[in-house]
Design a protein around this motif. Structure first.
Motif, short mmCIF file in Angstrom:
data_model
loop_
_atom_site.label_atom_id
_atom_site.label_comp_id
_atom_site.label_asym_id
_atom_site.label_seq_id
_atom_site.Cartn_x
_atom_site.Cartn_y
_atom_site.Cartn_z
N ARG A 220 0.80 -1.22 0.06
CA ARG A 220 0.18 -0.12 0.05
C ARG A 220 0.94 1.36 0.10
N ARG B 175 -7.53 5.57 -0.61
CA ARG B 175 -8.11 4.50 -0.88
C ARG B 175 -8.63 4.35 -2.53
N ASP B 176 -9.20 5.58 -2.76
CA ASP B 176 -9.63 5.65 -4.11
C ASP B 176 -8.53 5.49 -5.20
N ALA C 97 -7.59 1.71 -5.13
CA ALA C 97 -8.76 0.77 -5.75
C ALA C 97 -8.59 1.05 -7.41
N GLU D 179 -7.62 9.38 4.12
CA GLU D 179 -7.87 8.06 3.89
C GLU D 179 -8.75 7.74 2.63
N PRO D 180 -9.88 8.54 2.50
CA PRO D 180 -10.83 8.21 1.34
C PRO D 180 -9.87 8.31 -0.16
#
Length: 166
Positions: free
Chosen positions: A114, A159-160, A163, A155-156
């Motif tokens: 990550r 994460r996007d 992804a 974080e969003p």
């Protein structure tokens, strides 16, 4: 409320600061060390960041954790809270200011890929790097309760991005 350090423009000495710290850290882990990496925003050229050098040490096992902790204290680090099972966190302050964060992760831990994927993506994609910088600066301005609020709000976005890489 302020973050652990203010966000400032990219400093071209950050990679050298990482190299110096990596050389200090490598001997601590001995044969357990698989790799050591510069991660986080200071590892991304042209990205504004808190001037805290993030280091990721990937280890074969955590059997030496207590010995490592003692050696890290001698280098000015103190133990932070473990971020998850197999992800140990240390921090170093100099004259009351955070200078380094050390993530020690067991080989295969999900945070390794990550951190490296996100760093590598931002290094290659100027538009996302710019969007991330704008987000960080806005979150710093709007922050009312400290570093946890800032980290959760980023974080969003992270994460996007991740992804869309899989």
């Amino acid at each position: 409320m302020s973050l652990t350090s203010p966000i400032k423009p990219y400093d071209p000495t950050w990679p050298e600061q990482y190299s110096i710290e990596a050389a200090r850290l490598r001997p601590i882990f001995g044969s357990a060390l698989i790799g050591i990496h510069h991660v986080g925003s200071t590892a991304v050229p042209e990205l504004a960041a808190k001037g805290e050098i993030d280091v990721l040490a990937v280890v074969k096992s955590d059997g030496g954790l207590e010995d490592w902790s003692g050696s890290l204290v001698a280098l000015g680090y103190r133990r932070g809270g473990d971020l998850s099972s197999g992800h140990y966190f240390f921090k170093r302050d100099v004259n009351g200011a955070r200078t380094h964060k050390l993530h020690v992760c067991l080989d295969g831990h999900g945070q390794i890929a990550r951190m490296l994927k996100f760093r590598d993506h931002l290094r290659k994609h100027a538009e996302d790097r710019s969007r991330y910088q704008e987000l960080k600066l806005r979150l710093e301005r709007e922050n009312t309760s400290g570093i946890q609020q800032y980290l959760l709000a980023k974080e969003p976005f992270i994460r996007d991005i991740l992804a869309n890489l899989d």
